[in-house]
Structures are given as structure tokens and as C-alpha cells.
Design a protein around this motif. Structure first.
Motif, PDB file in Angstrom:
ATOM      1  N   ALA A  50       0.831  -1.204   0.000  1.00  6.22           N
ATOM      2  CA  ALA A  50       0.000   0.000   0.000  1.00  6.22           C
ATOM      3  C   ALA A  50       0.864   1.252   0.000  1.00  6.22           C
ATOM      4  O   ALA A  50       0.521   2.251  -0.646  1.00  6.22           O
ATOM      5  N   ALA A  51       1.991   1.204   0.702  1.00  6.52           N
ATOM      6  CA  ALA A  51       2.898   2.353   0.722  1.00  6.52           C
ATOM      7  C   ALA A  51       3.488   2.598  -0.663  1.00  6.52           C
ATOM      8  O   ALA A  51       3.564   3.743  -1.128  1.00  6.52           O
ATOM      9  N   VAL A  52       3.899   1.534  -1.339  1.00  5.46           N
ATOM     10  CA  VAL A  52       4.442   1.673  -2.699  1.00  5.46           C
ATOM     11  C   VAL A  52       3.369   2.209  -3.641  1.00  5.46           C
ATOM     12  O   VAL A  52       3.631   3.089  -4.465  1.00  5.46           O
ATOM     13  N   ALA A  53       2.158   1.708  -3.522  1.00  4.58           N
ATOM     14  CA  ALA A  53       1.069   2.171  -4.379  1.00  4.58           C
ATOM     15  C   ALA A  53       0.742   3.639  -4.122  1.00  4.58           C
ATOM     16  O   ALA A  53       0.475   4.393  -5.068  1.00  4.58           O
TER      17      ALA A  53
ATOM     18  N   THR B 187       1.087   6.556  -6.814  1.00  4.53           N
ATOM     19  CA  THR B 187      -0.081   7.361  -7.166  1.00  4.53           C
ATOM     20  C   THR B 187       0.225   8.852  -7.065  1.00  4.53           C
ATOM     21  O   THR B 187      -0.148   9.632  -7.957  1.00  4.53           O
ATOM     22  N   LEU B 188       0.906   9.232  -6.002  1.00  9.31           N
ATOM     23  CA  LEU B 188       1.279  10.642  -5.860  1.00  9.31           C
ATOM     24  C   LEU B 188       2.241  11.078  -6.965  1.00  9.31           C
ATOM     25  O   LEU B 188       2.113  12.182  -7.509  1.00  9.31           O
ATOM     26  N   ALA B 189       3.185  10.221  -7.307  1.00 10.09           N
ATOM     27  CA  ALA B 189       4.109  10.540  -8.403  1.00 10.09           C
ATOM     28  C   ALA B 189       3.363  10.610  -9.736  1.00 10.09           C
ATOM     29  O   ALA B 189       3.648  11.470 -10.578  1.00 10.09           O
ATOM     30  N   GLY B 190       2.393   9.728  -9.937  1.00  7.95           N
ATOM     31  CA  GLY B 190       1.599   9.758 -11.156  1.00  7.95           C
ATOM     32  C   GLY B 190       0.767  11.022 -11.283  1.00  7.95           C
ATOM     33  O   GLY B 190       0.665  11.615 -12.361  1.00  7.95           O
ATOM     34  N   LEU B 191       0.166  11.433 -10.171  1.00  7.73           N
ATOM     35  CA  LEU B 191      -0.605  12.678 -10.189  1.00  7.73           C
ATOM     36  C   LEU B 191       0.292  13.881 -10.452  1.00  7.73           C
ATOM     37  O   LEU B 191      -0.082  14.788 -11.210  1.00  7.73           O
TER      38      LEU B 191
ATOM     39  N   VAL C 194       3.465   2.365 -15.012  1.00  2.94           N
ATOM     40  CA  VAL C 194       3.980   1.011 -15.245  1.00  2.94           C
ATOM     41  C   VAL C 194       4.969   0.627 -14.148  1.00  2.94           C
ATOM     42  O   VAL C 194       4.912  -0.481 -13.601  1.00  2.94           O
ATOM     43  N   LEU C 195       5.874   1.536 -13.803  1.00  2.93           N
ATOM     44  CA  LEU C 195       6.837   1.252 -12.741  1.00  2.93           C
ATOM     45  C   LEU C 195       6.163   1.081 -11.384  1.00  2.93           C
ATOM     46  O   LEU C 195       6.596   0.264 -10.567  1.00  2.93           O
ATOM     47  N   THR C 196       5.093   1.811 -11.149  1.00  5.39           N
ATOM     48  CA  THR C 196       4.343   1.645  -9.901  1.00  5.39           C
ATOM     49  C   THR C 196       3.710   0.257  -9.843  1.00  5.39           C
ATOM     50  O   THR C 196       3.777  -0.420  -8.812  1.00  5.39           O
ATOM     51  N   ALA C 197       3.103  -0.168 -10.934  1.00  6.77           N
ATOM     52  CA  ALA C 197       2.497  -1.498 -10.964  1.00  6.77           C
ATOM     53  C   ALA C 197       3.544  -2.586 -10.738  1.00  6.77           C
ATOM     54  O   ALA C 197       3.307  -3.537  -9.980  1.00  6.77           O
ATOM     55  N   LEU C 198       4.706  -2.454 -11.353  1.00  5.33           N
ATOM     56  CA  LEU C 198       5.769  -3.433 -11.154  1.00  5.33           C
ATOM     57  C   LEU C 198       6.293  -3.387  -9.720  1.00  5.33           C
ATOM     58  O   LEU C 198       6.595  -4.426  -9.130  1.00  5.33           O
TER      59      LEU C 198
END
Length: 61
Positions: free
Chosen positions: A18-21, A25-29, A46-50
Motif C-alpha cells: 500500500a505504501a508503494v502504491a 499514485t502521488l508521483a503519477g498525479l 507502469v513502474l508503480t504497478a511493477l
């Protein structure tokens, strides 16, 4: 292969995925609003999903 697990406090380690996600998410936004190149936003997602896939959760107490 723990990525951020050693950096997290003990009480948060069971929720490492959850911390990685959340970080992703914050980096994606941020990339969505600040980056001029859409490929940067796609790469971050993509890197977040991996990262979520690879990151193990810590031991629960």
C-alpha cells in the motif's frame, strides 16, 4: 527483494504494498499535472504497478 521495506517504520511494514502504491499514485498525479511528456506519466504508472508486484509485505506482528 524488499524495496522500501527497510525504510518503513515497523508498524507500517505489513502494509508495504500500500505504501508503494501510494507513493506511485502521488508521483503519477504529479507527472500528470507537471510533466509535458505523456510518456513520463505512463512510465510512472507502469513502474508503480511493477513495484507493487515485486514488493513483499512485512511480517505482521
Amino acid at each position: 527483494m524488499p524495496l522500501i521495506l527497510p525504510l518503513l517504520p515497523k508498524r507500517v511494514q505489513p502494509y508495504a504494498k500500500a505504501a508503494v502504491a501510494t507513493i506511485g499514485t502521488l508521483a503519477g498525479l504529479a507527472s500528470f499535472y507537471l510533466a509535458d511528456e505523456p510518456r513520463v506519466a505512463v512510465a510512472i504508472h507502469v513502474l508503480t504497478a511493477l513495484g507493487v508486484y515485486v514488493q513483499p509485505n512485512g511480517e505482521s506482528e
